[in-house]
Design a protein around this motif. Structure first.
Motif, PDB file in Angstrom:
ATOM      1  N   VAL A 121       0.866  -1.183   0.000  1.00 53.45           N
ATOM      2  CA  VAL A 121       0.000   0.000   0.000  1.00 53.45           C
ATOM      3  C   VAL A 121       0.901   1.232   0.000  1.00 53.45           C
ATOM      4  CG1 VAL A 121      -1.757   1.270   1.296  1.00 53.45           C
ATOM      5  CG2 VAL A 121      -1.795  -1.223   1.274  1.00 53.45           C
ATOM      6  N   PRO A 122       0.634   2.200  -0.889  1.00 48.26           N
ATOM      7  CA  PRO A 122       1.467   3.407  -0.879  1.00 48.26           C
ATOM      8  C   PRO A 122       1.485   4.054   0.507  1.00 48.26           C
ATOM      9  CG  PRO A 122       0.074   3.372  -2.834  1.00 48.26           C
ATOM     10  CD  PRO A 122      -0.377   2.241  -1.942  1.00 48.26           C
ATOM     11  N   VAL A 124       1.858   7.043   1.524  1.00 44.65           N
ATOM     12  CA  VAL A 124       1.063   8.264   1.686  1.00 44.65           C
ATOM     13  C   VAL A 124      -0.388   7.923   2.025  1.00 44.65           C
ATOM     14  CG1 VAL A 124       0.480   8.580  -0.774  1.00 44.65           C
ATOM     15  CG2 VAL A 124       0.636  10.572   0.764  1.00 44.65           C
ATOM     16  N   GLU A 125      -0.908   6.831   1.474  1.00 44.34           N
ATOM     17  CA  GLU A 125      -2.278   6.414   1.788  1.00 44.34           C
ATOM     18  C   GLU A 125      -2.388   5.954   3.239  1.00 44.34           C
ATOM     19  OE1 GLU A 125      -3.848   3.549  -0.972  1.00 44.34           O
ATOM     20  OE2 GLU A 125      -3.258   4.775  -2.714  1.00 44.34           O
ATOM     21  N   VAL A 126      -1.377   5.236   3.712  1.00 48.68           N
ATOM     22  CA  VAL A 126      -1.375   4.760   5.093  1.00 48.68           C
ATOM     23  C   VAL A 126      -1.392   5.946   6.051  1.00 48.68           C
ATOM     24  CG1 VAL A 126      -0.027   3.518   6.826  1.00 48.68           C
ATOM     25  CG2 VAL A 126      -0.207   2.609   4.501  1.00 48.68           C
ATOM     26  N   GLU A 128      -2.320   9.116   5.416  1.00 47.73           N
ATOM     27  CA  GLU A 128      -3.578   9.859   5.313  1.00 47.73           C
ATOM     28  C   GLU A 128      -4.694   9.143   6.060  1.00 47.73           C
ATOM     29  OE1 GLU A 128      -4.055  12.847   4.435  1.00 47.73           O
ATOM     30  OE2 GLU A 128      -2.164  13.257   3.439  1.00 47.73           O
ATOM     31  N   ASP A 129      -4.717   7.811   6.014  1.00 45.78           N
ATOM     32  CA  ASP A 129      -5.705   7.052   6.794  1.00 45.78           C
ATOM     33  C   ASP A 129      -5.505   7.278   8.289  1.00 45.78           C
ATOM     34  OD1 ASP A 129      -6.922   6.001   4.548  1.00 45.78           O
ATOM     35  OD2 ASP A 129      -5.945   4.036   4.693  1.00 45.78           O
ATOM     36  N   ARG A 132      -6.816  10.743   9.165  1.00 47.37           N
ATOM     37  CA  ARG A 132      -8.283  10.735   9.190  1.00 47.37           C
ATOM     38  C   ARG A 132      -8.813  10.043  10.441  1.00 47.37           C
ATOM     39  NH1 ARG A 132      -7.728  10.262   3.619  1.00 47.37           N
ATOM     40  NH2 ARG A 132      -7.667   8.006   3.682  1.00 47.37           N
TER      41      ARG A 132
END
Length: 194
Positions: A121-122, A124-126, A128-129, A132
């Motif tokens: 998983v990229p 940056v996505e981790v 950002e999650d 959030r």
């Protein structure tokens, strides 16, 4: 922001009143510590909130490395070492911090949720999650604060939240809060840390 925690696991028959007295008599020592956003004096008691162990496990959010280093090397940590031996102090780099709607309320429990950063998983996505989720936790009823941090040596995200009631909706290990020292909590940067 930098997060830190050490855990001192105690015998199953350990009288946790000893730890409660320790915090009541010594907890104020960090109430004005320079560089400390907050320290939550946490315990788990065997059989309470599903805990399988008795444990003293303070959690720290540091505003500065200098403050943390002053604590570790300048004498603050020595009391733990003298009384319990030198525990491993886990450290995480801050990703996000949010004050909850009930900031200023009495802290009753804290929840520490840890999860591995999934492979493939990229990153940056981790992150950002995680940001959030920190905002979501802070917005829930009874949330005093929420934070997220990462240990890149283990690729582990930790979510830490503090609640003003005994029934938090966060997932993870539940700790009782005995005291909070928050000399520079107002200086912890809100939101995403990068």
């Amino acid at each position: 922001m930098h997060a830190m925690q050490y855990e001192i696991t105690l015998p199953a028959d350990y009288d946790m009143a000893v730890i409660r007295h320790r915090v009541a008599s010594r907890g104020h020592a960090l109430d004005a510590w320079k560089g400390l956003g907050l320290k939550a004096y946490l315990i788990r008691e065997r059989g309470v909130h599903g805990s399988p162990v008795n444990q003293y496990a303070p959690f720290y959010l540091w505003n500065s490395m200098a403050g943390m280093n002053s604590f570790l090397w300048g004498g603050g940590f020595q009391g733990i070492v003298d009384d319990f031996g030198r525990p491993s102090a886990r450290q995480w780099t801050g990703l996000a911090y949010e004050a909850g709607g009930d900031l200023g309320s009495s802290a009753r429990v804290a929840v520490r949720g840890r999860r591995q950063v999934p492979a493939g998983v990229p990153l940056v996505e981790v992150v950002e999650d995680a940001v959030r989720e920190t905002g979501r936790l802070a917005s829930l009823d009874g949330a005093v604060l929420a934070a997220a941090a990462v240990d890149t040596s283990r690729w582990e995200i930790v979510h830490f939240s503090v609640w003003d009631h005994d029934a938090p909706t966060a997932e993870g290990e539940v700790f009782q809060v005995l005291h909070v020292s928050a000399p520079e909590q107002d200086r912890l940067p809100q939101g995403r840390q990068w």
